[in-house]
Design an enzyme around this catalytic site. Structure first.
Site, PDB file in Angstrom:
ATOM      1  CD  GLU A   1      -2.691   1.060   2.328  1.00  0.00           C
ATOM      2  OE1 GLU A   1      -3.582  -0.069   2.650  1.00  0.00           O
ATOM      3  OE2 GLU A   1      -2.966   1.953   3.083  1.00  0.00           O
ATOM      4  CG  ASP A   2       1.481   3.125   3.120  1.00  0.00           C
ATOM      5  OD1 ASP A   2       0.425   3.643   2.335  1.00  0.00           O
ATOM      6  OD2 ASP A   2       1.226   2.818   4.318  1.00  0.00           O
TER       7      ASP A   2
END
Ligand code: ZN
Length: 187
Positions: free
Chosen positions: A68-69
């Protein structure tokens, strides 16, 4: 409970891999602690509070924000840590192509349908985020935004809490303490 050498090696590889992927990121808190502190604390909550002894869950906890990051690809996770760890990380990842409000809404809607292992990771994730909002609050978050976060996190956790009683209890206590510290007059 005993783990074999391969499992310990895989856990350490995950810590090293995640630290590298998150190396340029800081937590949102004003003092900007290294991002890797967060996945380590999530794994620590799983072990010490949730009594989770499934190594793939612990490895996935260490990796849960990499897709996600960071620029980490699903293929990287699968090659290094296997298909189940990848599936767990993906269950804990928002679809970044969606608007933030929609992602937050989907977390509430999808929480009850996660696997038990993903519920464990998400419970520990929310606990650590709630604890951070009190102990290391983001400087630009006003009181209302912090309280709104607690309300939203509670709605997500209501779809997860059946998976692990000690983690659910720890979340409730963390929210209670957060409300007392943030707004003693309304707690
Ligand atoms: Zn997280």
């Amino acid at each position: 409970m005993e783990f074999n050498e391969e499992q310990v090696a895989q856990f350490l590889s995950a810590v090293k891999f995640s630290a590298h992927k998150h190396r340029n990121q800081r937590r949102k808190g004003a003092e900007g602690s290294p991002y890797i502190n967060h996945p380590i604390q999530v794994a620590d909550l799983l072990w010490h509070v949730g009594q989770v002894r499934d190594m793939e869950t612990l490895v996935a906890a260490i990796l849960h924000d990499t897709i996600e990051d960071t620029e980490t690809t699903p293929q990287e996770i699968e090659e290094r840590f296997g298909q189940r760890v990848l599936a767990l990380v993906q269950e804990c990842s928002d679809d970044k192509s969606l608007e933030k409000a929609e992602r937050k809404r989907l977390q509430i809607v999808n929480a009850p349908h996660k696997s038990v292992a993903a519920k464990h990771i998400k419970l520990a994730d929310k606990i650590n985020n709630v604890q951070d909002i009190v102990s290391h609050p983001p400087a630009h978050w006003n009181l209302q935004r912090r309280l709104d976060y607690l309300d939203w996190a509670t709605q997500v956790v209501n779809g997860l809490r059946d998976a692990n009683e000690p983690l659910a209890h720890c979340f409730d206590e963390s929210v209670r303490e957060a409300r007392q510290k943030l707004a003693p007059e309304t707690a």
